[in-house]
Structures are given as C-alpha cells and as structure tokens.
Design a protein around this motif. Structure first.
Motif, mmCIF file in Angstrom:
data_model
loop_
_atom_site.group_PDB
_atom_site.id
_atom_site.type_symbol
_atom_site.label_atom_id
_atom_site.label_comp_id
_atom_site.label_asym_id
_atom_site.label_seq_id
_atom_site.Cartn_x
_atom_site.Cartn_y
_atom_site.Cartn_z
ATOM 1 N N VAL A 36 -21.331 -27.243 0.975
ATOM 2 C CA VAL A 36 -21.624 -28.260 2.485
ATOM 3 C C VAL A 36 -19.639 -28.357 3.070
ATOM 4 N N PHE A 37 -19.855 -28.791 4.461
ATOM 5 C CA PHE A 37 -18.180 -29.221 5.180
ATOM 6 C C PHE A 37 -18.115 -30.084 5.889
ATOM 7 N N GLY A 38 -17.544 -30.745 6.573
ATOM 8 C CA GLY A 38 -17.420 -31.380 7.711
ATOM 9 C C GLY A 38 -16.237 -31.515 8.130
ATOM 10 N N LEU A 39 -16.432 -30.635 9.760
ATOM 11 C CA LEU A 39 -15.309 -30.520 10.028
ATOM 12 C C LEU A 39 -14.529 -31.087 11.625
ATOM 13 N N THR A 40 -13.665 -31.242 11.292
ATOM 14 C CA THR A 40 -13.249 -31.939 13.367
ATOM 15 C C THR A 40 -11.567 -31.143 13.593
ATOM 16 N N VAL A 41 -11.987 -31.390 14.664
ATOM 17 C CA VAL A 41 -10.321 -30.767 14.726
ATOM 18 C C VAL A 41 -9.954 -32.552 16.192
ATOM 19 N N ARG A 42 -8.421 -32.273 16.052
ATOM 20 C CA ARG A 42 -8.293 -33.731 16.927
ATOM 21 C C ARG A 42 -6.926 -33.478 17.613
ATOM 22 N N SER A 43 -7.214 -33.402 18.943
ATOM 23 C CA SER A 43 -5.498 -33.056 19.404
ATOM 24 C C SER A 43 -4.892 -34.240 19.561
ATOM 25 N N ARG A 44 -3.809 -34.256 19.902
ATOM 26 C CA ARG A 44 -2.762 -34.907 20.018
ATOM 27 C C ARG A 44 -2.300 -35.651 21.175
ATOM 28 N N HIS A 45 -2.318 -36.587 21.578
ATOM 29 C CA HIS A 45 -2.006 -37.183 22.725
ATOM 30 C C HIS A 45 -0.222 -37.448 23.114
ATOM 31 N N LEU A 46 -0.081 -37.362 24.213
ATOM 32 C CA LEU A 46 1.431 -37.323 25.381
ATOM 33 C C LEU A 46 1.927 -37.844 23.948
ATOM 34 N N GLY A 47 1.534 -39.369 24.414
ATOM 35 C CA GLY A 47 2.081 -40.648 23.883
ATOM 36 C C GLY A 47 2.537 -40.386 22.076
ATOM 37 N N SER A 48 1.401 -40.408 21.796
ATOM 38 C CA SER A 48 1.347 -40.150 20.133
ATOM 39 C C SER A 48 3.044 -38.987 19.990
ATOM 40 N N GLN A 49 2.254 -37.460 20.811
ATOM 41 C CA GLN A 49 3.479 -36.610 20.576
ATOM 42 C C GLN A 49 5.447 -37.267 20.519
ATOM 43 N N ILE A 50 5.591 -38.046 21.428
ATOM 44 C CA ILE A 50 7.002 -38.675 21.962
ATOM 45 C C ILE A 50 7.160 -39.692 21.339
ATOM 46 N N GLY A 51 6.158 -40.293 21.094
ATOM 47 C CA GLY A 51 7.031 -40.978 19.767
ATOM 48 C C GLY A 51 7.033 -40.935 17.891
#
Length: 121
Positions: A36-51
């Motif tokens: 069994v598995f659980g999968l998720t994909v999260r994008s990085r928002h611009l604010g966190s990338q700059i920080g």
C-alpha cells in the motif's frame, strides 16, 4: 516553532498500526494483504523559494520548508493508512518514505509499506 510542528506519524488515534519494522511485537500476522502507499506532490511557493535562497547564503535551518515537508509526509502517511484500511488491513509493516524532486516544480513524497491483518498474541 514547537516540537509538534516537527513531529510526524499518527500518534495513538488510528485503528491501523504503522511500524517501520518487519513485525509488531505483541502481534502476529494473520494475513498479508500486500503493498500500500500514500502519495502527494507539493509545489514550492515563490515566497518560500526566495526565503530559502536567502537563508542558504547565510546558513541555518530552513524552518518554513521543514514544516512544509513534515506536513507533506503526514499527508502521505494519512493516505497510506486510508488505503490500508480500505483494503481491510489493521496494520502496515515496514513503512518507509521516499522523497524525490518532481520535475523541479515540487517535492514528491510517497509513504509505502506492507498492509497486513494483525492479531494480538
């Protein structure tokens, strides 16, 4: 941020026992259901990338990204438990996480393991 912000797992509230070991002490495996598995994909928002970019120049923990990754792992774990429960399992053995970059737009987190039916010894 408190320690709860960095914690993971399901605590004691779930009817599905999830362990990273090959067996669960005090239980015997009555039936193996399968992967069994659980999968998720999260994008990085611009604010966190700059920080994160600024923080990487001076060093130190990227607390915002750490918290996001914990939340992402917890969501993957919740989906793993949902899938195990839906297939009739009350346990998941050998649970692991796999974390990879998803085409430079986010992070893919997969929680996986072996769904089983456990009985108390």
């Amino acid at each position: 941020m408190s320690i709860e912000d960095y914690g993971g797992g399901q605590g004691t509230q779930s009817d599905v026992l999830v362990v990273t070991t090959n067996d669960a002490p005090g239980y015997r495996v009555e039936r193996v259901i399968g992967e069994v598995f659980g999968l998720t994909v999260r994008s990085r928002h611009l604010g966190s990338q700059i920080g994160a970019g600024l923080k990487s120049m001076i060093g130190g923990e990227l607390k915002g990204l750490t918290k996001t990754l914990v939340e992402t792992r917890n969501q993957a774990m919740e989906r793993l438990v949902e899938q195990a429960r839906a297939r009739g399992a009350n346990g998941v053995l050998m649970m692991r996480f796999d974390v990879t970059d998803a085409a430079d737009v986010g992070t893919e987190v997969c929680a996986y393991g072996t769904a089983v039916v456990l009985a108390k010894e």
